[in-house]
Design an enzyme around this catalytic site. Structure first.
Site, PDB file in Angstrom:
ATOM      1  N   LEU A   4       0.886  -1.231   0.075  1.00 17.28           N
ATOM      2  CA  LEU A   4      -0.063  -0.001  -0.122  1.00 17.28           C
ATOM      3  C   LEU A   4       0.969   1.203  -0.208  1.00 17.28           C
ATOM      4  O   LEU A   4       1.729   1.339   1.055  1.00 17.28           O
ATOM      5  CB  LEU A   4      -0.761  -0.027   1.185  1.00 17.28           C
ATOM      6  CG  LEU A   4      -2.087   0.647   1.453  1.00 17.28           C
ATOM      7  CD1 LEU A   4      -2.966   0.015   0.548  1.00 17.28           C
ATOM      8  CD2 LEU A   4      -2.579   0.334   2.969  1.00 17.28           C
ATOM      9  N   HIS A   5       0.904   2.146  -1.086  1.00 20.44           N
ATOM     10  CA  HIS A   5       1.468   3.224  -0.805  1.00 20.44           C
ATOM     11  C   HIS A   5       1.074   4.543  -1.887  1.00 20.44           C
ATOM     12  O   HIS A   5       1.483   5.599  -1.642  1.00 20.44           O
ATOM     13  CB  HIS A   5       3.015   3.025  -1.268  1.00 20.44           C
ATOM     14  CG  HIS A   5       3.049   2.640  -2.923  1.00 20.44           C
ATOM     15  ND1 HIS A   5       2.520   1.566  -3.467  1.00 20.44           N
ATOM     16  CD2 HIS A   5       3.417   3.667  -3.886  1.00 20.44           C
ATOM     17  CE1 HIS A   5       2.842   1.747  -4.702  1.00 20.44           C
ATOM     18  NE2 HIS A   5       3.351   3.205  -5.087  1.00 20.44           N
ATOM     19  N   ARG A   6      -0.179   4.336  -2.559  1.00 20.18           N
ATOM     20  CA  ARG A   6      -0.842   5.306  -3.233  1.00 20.18           C
ATOM     21  C   ARG A   6      -1.229   6.498  -2.396  1.00 20.18           C
ATOM     22  O   ARG A   6      -1.828   6.428  -1.397  1.00 20.18           O
ATOM     23  CB  ARG A   6      -2.099   4.848  -3.932  1.00 20.18           C
ATOM     24  CG  ARG A   6      -1.676   3.742  -5.120  1.00 20.18           C
ATOM     25  CD  ARG A   6      -1.792   4.438  -6.354  1.00 20.18           C
ATOM     26  NE  ARG A   6      -1.100   3.559  -7.267  1.00 20.18           N
ATOM     27  CZ  ARG A   6       0.276   3.787  -7.683  1.00 20.18           C
ATOM     28  NH1 ARG A   6       0.660   4.931  -7.481  1.00 20.18           N
ATOM     29  NH2 ARG A   6       1.003   2.789  -8.331  1.00 20.18           N
TER      30      ARG A   6
END
Ligand code: UD1
Length: 391
Positions: free
Chosen positions: A235-237
């Protein structure tokens, strides 16, 4: 006018040197890499160019967009990427700051090196910055992984894709939708090359290496053995991690899933920073780790019961190996992973995410297939097309 023999010889020499220089210079290809997902894409291209070294010369420019050991040097080493000719050290900062720093550094390099072709990959800020700087110097630009569109202009990568494609001279495309998008935007068919996916070249190459070496040497092997059945999360957006409420909602959903399926969650620096800033805890059953190396991570996700992600590349890599993937986004620029692969868009609504996880855990499966040309030979097709682009 009378030419002496010496003057004629000098003229011929100058012409030859000029031509020689021209020949050499037009054969120089600059490969740009800057952020983690770029490294997987340039590794197979560099290998294919190495095999064609009698015809092409290349060098790598690393913009330094990603700079931590774990986001950068570990990848260069593990993926066998040659030492970059130049490191621009342009990491961090706002988008404008980062893009501008890369443009200034790359302009100075490209103005002096004068490559026959600048090859950019993917959709990160380095892709955008170097393609703009190169085109302003009238250099030819080829975009690898061109034509993808999420139609979501709140995504920084969508802006990078649109701008890069709008000025590129040659397009290497991973899936038919990419061709359709480029044609619809008015690009000439002859400039579009459907070559498949260099990132899948890298995946198959590294997986083969992992299988030959055996996974026992990797730290992830112990965690795998301990957990048995598990899921993997990335998860990094910005849309998922930069807003407190959204991040808390997603982490709540993951914690609920982890009560029955342990989750391994390597934390991207951006995500780690935001969890700390918001004071959000991931709970007892989510095994967080620092960013992992390509091989450690591959060793984990290739045998996972499912992958939950917002990454573009993971949607494709899971499709290539047939691992169920739930994408925590409302759109994707990689629709083939849904039409043909194992991907499913689930957004960020906890009930929806949980229902999809439940379905997979209860034995539901999508019999995906590997898309056409995702066969480990895309980089060879890229190199085969180069004479027509460099001419
Ligand atoms: C970038 C790409 C994204 C890609 C992702 C993969 C853009 C617009 N985004 O996002 O498309 O999916 O890389 O990782 O190009 N940081 C570190 N160490 C590092 C790198 C970054 O601490 O080695 C920190 C930065 O200081 C920043 C944050 O992580 O605070 C985000 O880094 P940045 O390069 O701006 O974007 P990513 O979120 O990594």
């Amino acid at each position: 006018m009378i030419f002496t023999r010496t003057a004629v010889a000098r003229l011929i020499n100058t012409f030859t040197v000029f031509r020689k220089r021209k020949i050499v210079k037009t054969q120089l290809i600059t490969l740009v890499a800057g952020a983690r997902p770029n490294f997987m894409k340039i590794a197979p291209i560099a290998r294919a160019l190495d095999r064609a070294r009698d015809r092409f010369r290349y060098e790598i420019v690393h913009t330094g967009q990603h700079y931590d050991e774990q986001m950068n040097a570990v990848f260069l080493r593990e993926l066998g990427i040659p030492e970059p000719a130049l490191f621009l050290n342009a990491g961090s900062g706002s988008h404008a700051e980062q893009t501008a720093k890369i443009m200034v550094g790359f302009e100075a390099y490209a103005g002096a090196a004068c490559p026959g072709l600048v090859m950019v990959v993917g959709d990160v800020n380095s892709t955008l910055a170097c393609s703009i700087a190169a085109k302003k110097l009238n250099l030819a630009v080829a975009h690898v992984e061109a034509g993808l569109r999420s139609r979501d202009r709140t995504m920084p990568e969508e802006i990078n894709r649109i701008v890069t494609d709008s000025i590129s001279d040659a397009f290497f495309v991973t899936e038919p939708e990419g061709i359709a998008n480029l044609l619809a935007e008015g690009h000439a068919k002859k400039r579009i090359h459907h070559v498949g996916h260099v990132m899948i070249d890298n995946l198959l190459y590294q997986k083969d290496k992992l299988e030959k070496q055996g996974a026992a040497a990797y730290a992830s092997a112990g965690l795998k053995a301990k957990l048995g059945r598990y899921g993997v999360v990335t998860l990094h957006r910005p849309s998922n991690v930069d807003d407190r409420e959204t991040l808390a909602r997603i982490i709540g959903a993951l914690a609920h899933i982890a009560d029955e399926l342990p989750l391994i969650f390597p934390l991207h620096p951006r995500t780690q920073k935001q969890l700390d800033a918001f004071g959000i805890s991931t709970g007892p059953h989510i095994h967080t780790t620092p960013p992992l190396s390509y091989m450690e991570f591959l060793n984990l996700w290739k045998d996972a019961a499912l992958v939950l992600t917002d990454s573009g590349g993971m949607q494709e890599e899971t499709t290539a190996l047939g691992v169920p993937c739930l994408t925590l986004r409302d759109n994707t620029e990689r629709p083939i992973t849904i039409a043909e692969g194992t991907n499913r868009l689930v957004g960020t609504d906890p009930a929806r995410i949980y229902a999809e996880v439940r379905w997979i855990l209860d034995g539901g499966s999508r019999n995906g297939r590997r898309p056409a040309l995702w066969d480990g030979h895309a980089a060879e097709r890229v190199v085969a097309a180069l004479p027509g682009i460099l001419a």
